[in-house]
Motif scaffolding. Structure first.
Motif, PDB file in Angstrom:
ATOM      1  N   LYS A   1    -122.070   8.510  51.219  1.00 34.56           N
ATOM      2  CA  LYS A   1    -121.995   7.907  49.887  1.00 34.56           C
ATOM      3  C   LYS A   1    -120.643   8.209  49.256  1.00 34.56           C
ATOM      4  O   LYS A   1    -120.129   9.320  49.352  1.00 34.56           O
ATOM      5  N   ILE A   2    -120.091   7.192  48.621  1.00 31.96           N
ATOM      6  CA  ILE A   2    -118.852   7.340  47.867  1.00 31.96           C
ATOM      7  C   ILE A   2    -119.150   7.045  46.406  1.00 31.96           C
ATOM      8  O   ILE A   2    -119.745   6.012  46.085  1.00 31.96           O
ATOM      9  N   ASP A   3    -118.781   7.937  45.529  1.00 30.56           N
ATOM     10  CA  ASP A   3    -119.006   7.757  44.097  1.00 30.56           C
ATOM     11  C   ASP A   3    -117.681   7.963  43.380  1.00 30.56           C
ATOM     12  O   ASP A   3    -117.203   9.086  43.254  1.00 30.56           O
ATOM     13  N   GLY A   4    -117.098   6.860  42.950  1.00 32.88           N
ATOM     14  CA  GLY A   4    -115.830   6.944  42.233  1.00 32.88           C
ATOM     15  C   GLY A   4    -115.993   6.750  40.747  1.00 32.88           C
ATOM     16  O   GLY A   4    -115.013   6.574  40.027  1.00 32.88           O
ATOM     17  N   GLY A   5    -117.262   6.766  40.311  1.00 32.05           N
ATOM     18  CA  GLY A   5    -117.522   6.547  38.897  1.00 32.05           C
ATOM     19  C   GLY A   5    -117.046   7.700  38.038  1.00 32.05           C
ATOM     20  O   GLY A   5    -117.249   8.859  38.371  1.00 32.05           O
ATOM     21  N   ILE A   6    -116.377   7.394  36.944  1.00 31.35           N
ATOM     22  CA  ILE A   6    -115.896   8.406  36.005  1.00 31.35           C
ATOM     23  C   ILE A   6    -116.780   8.376  34.765  1.00 31.35           C
ATOM     24  O   ILE A   6    -117.012   7.317  34.182  1.00 31.35           O
ATOM     25  N   GLU A   7    -117.284   9.534  34.372  1.00 37.25           N
ATOM     26  CA  GLU A   7    -118.151   9.622  33.199  1.00 37.25           C
ATOM     27  C   GLU A   7    -117.304   9.540  31.927  1.00 37.25           C
ATOM     28  O   GLU A   7    -116.434  10.382  31.697  1.00 37.25           O
ATOM     29  N   HIS A   8    -117.572   8.507  31.118  1.00 34.02           N
ATOM     30  CA  HIS A   8    -116.794   8.307  29.893  1.00 34.02           C
ATOM     31  C   HIS A   8    -117.501   8.862  28.653  1.00 34.02           C
ATOM     32  O   HIS A   8    -116.857   9.019  27.615  1.00 34.02           O
ATOM     33  N   ARG A   9    -118.802   9.159  28.767  1.00 36.78           N
ATOM     34  CA  ARG A   9    -119.528   9.666  27.608  1.00 36.78           C
ATOM     35  C   ARG A   9    -119.154  11.118  27.355  1.00 36.78           C
ATOM     36  O   ARG A   9    -119.273  11.968  28.233  1.00 36.78           O
ATOM     37  N   LEU A  10    -118.703  11.388  26.135  1.00 38.05           N
ATOM     38  CA  LEU A  10    -118.180  12.711  25.797  1.00 38.05           C
ATOM     39  C   LEU A  10    -119.214  13.800  25.997  1.00 38.05           C
ATOM     40  O   LEU A  10    -118.900  14.873  26.551  1.00 38.05           O
ATOM     41  N   GLU A  11    -120.475  13.544  25.581  1.00 41.30           N
ATOM     42  CA  GLU A  11    -121.495  14.586  25.686  1.00 41.30           C
ATOM     43  C   GLU A  11    -121.782  14.948  27.141  1.00 41.30           C
ATOM     44  O   GLU A  11    -121.994  16.119  27.469  1.00 41.30           O
ATOM     45  N   ARG A  12    -121.758  13.939  28.041  1.00 46.06           N
ATOM     46  CA  ARG A  12    -121.986  14.203  29.462  1.00 46.06           C
ATOM     47  C   ARG A  12    -120.825  15.010  30.067  1.00 46.06           C
ATOM     48  O   ARG A  12    -121.032  15.873  30.902  1.00 46.06           O
ATOM     49  N   ARG A  13    -119.610  14.685  29.623  1.00 44.61           N
ATOM     50  CA  ARG A  13    -118.446  15.407  30.127  1.00 44.61           C
ATOM     51  C   ARG A  13    -118.454  16.862  29.657  1.00 44.61           C
ATOM     52  O   ARG A  13    -118.087  17.765  30.412  1.00 44.61           O
ATOM     53  N   LEU A  14    -118.886  17.084  28.427  1.00 45.17           N
ATOM     54  CA  LEU A  14    -118.974  18.451  27.916  1.00 45.17           C
ATOM     55  C   LEU A  14    -120.033  19.251  28.658  1.00 45.17           C
ATOM     56  O   LEU A  14    -119.824  20.424  29.003  1.00 45.17           O
TER      57      LEU A  14
END
Length: 234
Positions: free
Chosen positions: A67-80
């Motif tokens: 599996k390749i996952d190149g998705g970048i999390e843009h939601r601030l709360e998820r990144r924190l």
């Protein structure tokens, strides 16, 4: 034979790896082999999400999922949350290794995780589970197994967070195994999501942390009310 007690972590250039020690298969070599042949493997379930691909690999008469996952999390709360709890996939390989070490046999096995610090891509190698997804109406038929599976996953601080037949595999031996798991965020609350979905969709009851259920019931009700006010279907 796998030695799931041993997770090896190495850095190679911009690439960070965590992989299971195996006496028969070198997962780093398998990873390199796949990258050299990328585009020549069977693509499974193409995702509508950008930069997310799943391939089937045949290697020495064994099948693996790459599996390749190149998705970048843009939601601030998820990144924190990720900053606090650590990398999702690197946490996942450790938890799934513990399940394998305990011979719990309730989910897939994750053999390698790689993170490219330059491209922000994640790469994973899983085992391929022979069998088929459960149909919606079969969730009740196999309800006791589904219940035991989810409760055991919760004991390892893993959750489904999306309870439906497609996220459970029925093996030829009649064993139920969970796929597409979550291990990030506030797990004690997410366990309540599993409980609510199991009860509302399939009338299956499981145990969850005491305060999690009323909090989640309130937020679920609030979301439904918000959707109705906005004229959206539930």
């Amino acid at each position: 034979m796998n030695n799931f007690a041993k997770i090896i972590e190495v850095q190679r250039g911009d690439m960070k790896f965590a992989y299971v020690q195996n006496d028969e298969i070198n997962y780093l070599e398998l990873f390199d082999q796949f990258l050299a042949e990328e585009g020549h493997h069977e693509l499974l379930d193409p995702s509508d999400k950008l930069e997310r691909y799943t391939y089937l690999i045949d290697h020495n008469e064994s099948k693996f999922i790459f599996k390749i996952d190149g998705g970048i999390e843009h939601r601030l709360e998820r990144r924190l949350i990720a900053k606090i709890t650590g990398d999702f996939y690197f946490n996942l390989i450790r938890k799934l290794a513990k399940i394998s070490l305990d011979n719990a046999d309730i989910a897939y096995e994750l053999y390698l995780v790689a993170f490219d610090q330059k491209t922000k891509r994640h790469y994973m190698i899983f085992n391929f589970i022979e069998g088929r997804s459960l149909k919606w109406e079969e969730m009740k038929e196999y309800g006791e197994q589904v219940k035991n599976c989810i409760e055991k996953l919760h004991s390892y601080n893993l959750v489904s967070n999306d309870i439906h037949g497609g996220n459970f595999i029925l093996t030829p031996e009649g064993k139920i195994k969970a796929i597409d798991l979550t291990n990030s965020g506030f797990i004690w609350l997410t366990k309540a999501n599993d409980a609510i979905e199991l009860k509302e969709r399939f009338d299956i009851k499981i145990k969850v942390p005491f305060f999690a259920m009323p909090i989640k019931k309130f937020t679920h009700g609030f979301k439904r009310l918000s959707r109705k006010i906005r004229g959206k279907e539930d």
